[in-house]
Write a protein that holds these residues in place. Structure first.
Motif, PDB file in Angstrom:
ATOM      1  N   TYR A   1       0.872  -1.172   0.000  1.00  0.00           N
ATOM      2  CA  TYR A   1       0.000   0.000   0.000  1.00  0.00           C
ATOM      3  C   TYR A   1       0.912   1.226   0.000  1.00  0.00           C
ATOM      4  O   TYR A   1       1.923   1.266   0.705  1.00  0.00           O
ATOM      5  N   HIS A   2       0.545   2.225  -0.788  1.00  0.00           N
ATOM      6  CA  HIS A   2       1.408   3.386  -0.973  1.00  0.00           C
ATOM      7  C   HIS A   2       0.872   4.557  -0.156  1.00  0.00           C
ATOM      8  O   HIS A   2      -0.315   4.905  -0.237  1.00  0.00           O
ATOM      9  N   VAL A   3       1.753   5.129   0.636  1.00  0.00           N
ATOM     10  CA  VAL A   3       1.365   6.165   1.581  1.00  0.00           C
ATOM     11  C   VAL A   3       0.602   7.280   0.867  1.00  0.00           C
ATOM     12  O   VAL A   3       0.885   7.622  -0.283  1.00  0.00           O
ATOM     13  N   GLY A   4      -0.398   7.818   1.553  1.00  0.00           N
ATOM     14  CA  GLY A   4      -1.219   8.856   0.961  1.00  0.00           C
ATOM     15  C   GLY A   4      -2.196   8.343  -0.065  1.00  0.00           C
ATOM     16  O   GLY A   4      -2.653   9.102  -0.922  1.00  0.00           O
ATOM     17  N   SER A   5      -2.510   7.026  -0.017  1.00  0.00           N
ATOM     18  CA  SER A   5      -3.419   6.405  -0.992  1.00  0.00           C
ATOM     19  C   SER A   5      -2.925   6.617  -2.418  1.00  0.00           C
ATOM     20  O   SER A   5      -3.698   6.907  -3.335  1.00  0.00           O
ATOM     21  N   GLY A   6      -1.611   6.436  -2.589  1.00  0.00           N
ATOM     22  CA  GLY A   6      -1.007   6.683  -3.889  1.00  0.00           C
ATOM     23  C   GLY A   6      -1.481   5.725  -4.963  1.00  0.00           C
ATOM     24  O   GLY A   6      -1.589   4.516  -4.735  1.00  0.00           O
ATOM     25  N   ILE A   7      -1.786   6.266  -6.138  1.00  0.00           N
ATOM     26  CA  ILE A   7      -2.119   5.488  -7.332  1.00  0.00           C
ATOM     27  C   ILE A   7      -1.292   6.069  -8.476  1.00  0.00           C
ATOM     28  O   ILE A   7      -1.498   7.209  -8.894  1.00  0.00           O
ATOM     29  N   ARG A   8      -0.333   5.290  -8.966  1.00  0.00           N
ATOM     30  CA  ARG A   8       0.536   5.753 -10.038  1.00  0.00           C
ATOM     31  C   ARG A   8       0.777   4.615 -11.027  1.00  0.00           C
ATOM     32  O   ARG A   8       0.778   3.445 -10.640  1.00  0.00           O
ATOM     33  N   PRO A   9       1.034   4.953 -12.300  1.00  0.00           N
ATOM     34  CA  PRO A   9       1.281   3.900 -13.291  1.00  0.00           C
ATOM     35  C   PRO A   9       2.430   2.977 -12.915  1.00  0.00           C
ATOM     36  O   PRO A   9       2.384   1.773 -13.203  1.00  0.00           O
ATOM     37  N   GLU A  10       3.459   3.518 -12.270  1.00  0.00           N
ATOM     38  CA  GLU A  10       4.612   2.677 -11.936  1.00  0.00           C
ATOM     39  C   GLU A  10       4.284   1.632 -10.868  1.00  0.00           C
ATOM     40  O   GLU A  10       5.065   0.698 -10.658  1.00  0.00           O
ATOM     41  N   TYR A  11       3.169   1.781 -10.186  1.00  0.00           N
ATOM     42  CA  TYR A  11       2.773   0.774  -9.200  1.00  0.00           C
ATOM     43  C   TYR A  11       2.072  -0.425  -9.842  1.00  0.00           C
ATOM     44  O   TYR A  11       1.843  -1.435  -9.182  1.00  0.00           O
ATOM     45  N   ASP A  12       1.708  -0.318 -11.123  1.00  0.00           N
ATOM     46  CA  ASP A  12       0.922  -1.373 -11.765  1.00  0.00           C
ATOM     47  C   ASP A  12       1.736  -2.618 -12.070  1.00  0.00           C
ATOM     48  O   ASP A  12       1.183  -3.717 -12.151  1.00  0.00           O
ATOM     49  N   GLN A  13       3.042  -2.452 -12.278  1.00  0.00           N
ATOM     50  CA  GLN A  13       3.899  -3.585 -12.602  1.00  0.00           C
ATOM     51  C   GLN A  13       5.098  -3.594 -11.669  1.00  0.00           C
ATOM     52  O   GLN A  13       5.929  -2.681 -11.718  1.00  0.00           O
ATOM     53  N   VAL A  14       5.153  -4.610 -10.813  1.00  0.00           N
ATOM     54  CA  VAL A  14       6.235  -4.748  -9.843  1.00  0.00           C
ATOM     55  C   VAL A  14       6.883  -6.108 -10.069  1.00  0.00           C
ATOM     56  O   VAL A  14       6.240  -7.147  -9.863  1.00  0.00           O
TER      57      VAL A  14
END
Length: 455
Positions: free
Chosen positions: A306-319
């Motif tokens: 989970y990314h602090v501040g309810s982060g939603i970014r394209p780079e989080y889609d593929q890990v």
């Protein structure tokens, strides 16, 4: 014209030709109903509104392209699952309300299949059911408890021995499991695209590349103009956390998936799933899979950060680390896949309310909403769309009396407490699964996790 999707979104997007982009909003406009969000919740709402009253002017605005969010990235399970149990529903709302909600979810799976057939939407809908594997004693105990709970609420669920599980799927270390018929396999983006075609043919307007900046009674301010409407519907799920005034209403928690290359018949002969069953196991940290319409395995799981501040970014889609973990878990289940190529990996956020309780409703000021599906949204979006249509048209139906209507979840804690709590819970869940696999005994963390996740 709206901008087409160019970056990888999911297997489902790659399997379909790029859709002709729809124009963004062209300045200020009016509508009877404006729906913010072009996923399944928004499209089902438009579908049932126009079914109830074809004269309605319904406008759907979508920041990216239709199906860009969870609706075009999910695991393709259309199931009767709810993230809150029948027992918890009864504690909160009473026995009869809980029973009605469980029955509504079972009926919803049938409804989705019925609409797909009636509207000739070729989305691979197959009523194969779901098989849950138990691979150690604690998992088997959870499965048996789940079957017992299902029986109390009228859900058809069958406890299986290892041989019974093998009739559905053949995986390693299986000691038992369960099977429920109340689940179907679908290609989720084909369902999205099919619904889009239907609502457009019936007069709905859909504007892509149009980002909602602020929702208020009777108006939505977008980056392409203001929409004035009698009713405003928020159908943004995880992205609701980024709307003004909704920052603590939902936590965007990521789920990730991988997909294999199409597998040959001799591999499927060793795995099973010959009736398009979906599958999972009873570990604490959820995994889920299906046999796709083109004979791949699409396999996913929770556990991404989970990314602090309810982060939603394209780079989080593929890990890559998450994809590698999922590939390892898939081979652990099915060693025959050790040499299979993983052709796709992707992810995206799903919406989680603080009490894990989904909700739908209509405020007195004309703002409707639905969400908090916690990854079980393929069917729930249909029920939400039908319910919102009844609420907006003033129909006093059985749907509008279901216990999730008007439910208010508590707000998430402010940051950094929200990040700390979700991160600690994820790590504790992973630890609980490792402990149970190693010792064969239920982890004491399981009960604590249930308490933390629900309260």
């Amino acid at each position: 014209m709206g901008a087409p999707v160019t970056a990888p979104v999911s297997l489902w997007f790659d399997q379909l030709p790029a859709a002709a982009p729809l124009d963004p909003l062209d300045g200020d406009t009016q509508a009877d109903v404006v729906v913010v969000g072009g996923g399944l919740t928004g499209l089902w709402t438009a579908y049932y509104l126009l079914e109830a009253d074809p004269s309605l002017d319904v406008l759907v605005v979508e920041a990216e392209v239709v199906g860009f969010g969870a609706s075009g990235r999910n695991g393709g399970w259309c199931s009767a699952l709810l993230p809150v149990s029948g027992d918890e529903l009864a504690r909160l709302h009473g026995h009869d309300a809980a029973a009605a909600m469980r029955a509504a979810m079972r009926d919803t799976v049938v409804e989705v299949g019925g609409v797909a057939a009636a509207e000739q939407i070729e989305c691979g809908f197959a009523f194969g059911g779901t098989v849950t594997l138990a691979r150690n004693r604690p998992q088997l105990e959870r499965v048996a408890e789940g079957v017992s709970t299902d029986a109390r609420w009228g859900d058809e669920s069958h406890l299986l021995g290892a041989d019974g599980v093998e009739e559905h799927v053949r995986a390693t270390s299986v000691v038992g499991g369960s099977y429920t018929p109340d689940s179907a396999r679908i290609h989720p983006l084909r369902l999205v695209r099919g619904l889009l075609d239907v609502v457009l043919s019936r007069g709905a307007r859909v504007a892509e590349g149009t980002r909602a900046l602020r929702l208020s009674p009777r108006a939505v301010v977008t980056d392409h103009g203001i929409v004035r409407a009698r009713y405003v519907v928020r159908a943004t799920e995880a992205w609701s956390a980024h709307l003004p005034g909704s920052g603590r209403s939902v936590a965007p928690v990521y789920s990730h998936m991988i997909a294999t290359e199409p597998l040959p018949p001799e591999v499927w002969a060793q795995i099973g799933l010959d009736r398009a069953q979906t599958f999972t196991d009873a570990r604490n940290l959820i995994v889920y899979g299906q046999r796709t319409t083109d004979d791949r395995i699409a396999f996913g799981g929770r556990g991404a950060p989970y990314h602090v501040g309810s982060g939603i970014r394209p780079e989080y889609d593929q890990v890559r680390a998450t994809a590698a973990h999922l590939a390892h878990e898939l081979v652990d289940l099915f060693p025959v896949l050790e040499r299979a190529e993983i052709t796709h990996h992707w992810g995206g956020p799903l919406g989680v309310h603080r009490d894990w309780h989904p909700s739908v409703g209509l405020d007195d000021d004309g703002i409707g909403w639905a969400g908090g599906y916690v990854g079980d949204g393929v069917a729930m979006t249909n029920l939400a769309g039908r319910t919102l249509a009844d609420l907006l048209t003033g129909s006093d139906s059985e749907l509008t009396r279901l216990p999730w209507v008007g439910h208010r979840s508590p707000a998430w804690e402010p940051e950094p407490l929200r990040w700390a709590g979700i991160t600690a819970t994820r790590k504790a869940t992973t630890w609980a699964d490792r402990t149970e696999a190693r010792t064969g005994h239920a982890s004491r963390w399981s009960g604590l996790l249930e308490h933390v996740l629900r309260h």
